[in-house]
Design a protein around this motif. Sequence first.
Motif, short mmCIF file in Angstrom:
data_model
loop_
_atom_site.label_atom_id
_atom_site.label_comp_id
_atom_site.label_asym_id
_atom_site.label_seq_id
_atom_site.Cartn_x
_atom_site.Cartn_y
_atom_site.Cartn_z
N ASP A 22 0.80 -1.22 0.00
CA ASP A 22 0.00 0.00 0.00
C ASP A 22 0.83 1.28 0.00
OD1 ASP A 22 -2.33 -1.51 0.03
OD2 ASP A 22 -2.34 -1.60 2.21
N ALA A 25 0.43 3.89 -3.14
CA ALA A 25 -0.82 4.66 -3.10
C ALA A 25 -0.76 5.70 -1.98
CB ALA A 25 -2.01 3.74 -2.90
N THR A 28 1.39 8.59 -3.12
CA THR A 28 0.67 9.46 -4.05
C THR A 28 -0.28 10.39 -3.30
OG1 THR A 28 0.83 7.84 -5.82
CG2 THR A 28 -0.88 9.53 -6.05
#
Length: 123
Positions: A22, A25, A28
């Motif tokens: 994870d 993500a 980001t």
Amino acid sequence: MAAEPTTASRLPRALARRVGRDVPAALTRYRVMAWIVGVLLIALILVAVPLKYLGGIEGPVTVLGTLHGWLYFVFFLTACDLALRASWTLRGTLLTLVAGTVPILSFVAERNATRKTRAGARV
């Protein structure tokens, strides 16, 4: 013959293997919020505050200040989420969080955090 993955597609997989699936993500989300908070803080300091004190117009400070405050909270949560997922140090996490309160420093901290996190190093 399989197509060779591009550099962009290899990087997230290598990062995911190093610190958890994870992390890309979360990185980001953190980067987006760092830029939003940084731009709003610059607009607040360079546009809204002069309008208030030089022009007597208080509306922009109220709007941008409130918006920056709420979005800083979202930035705080995304930075903490990334710090936990990527196993950042406490010092690195605190410095990154404080950077969101200093004009232009959030951009420097975002680049540093992105570079180190992508390399698999602790911030």
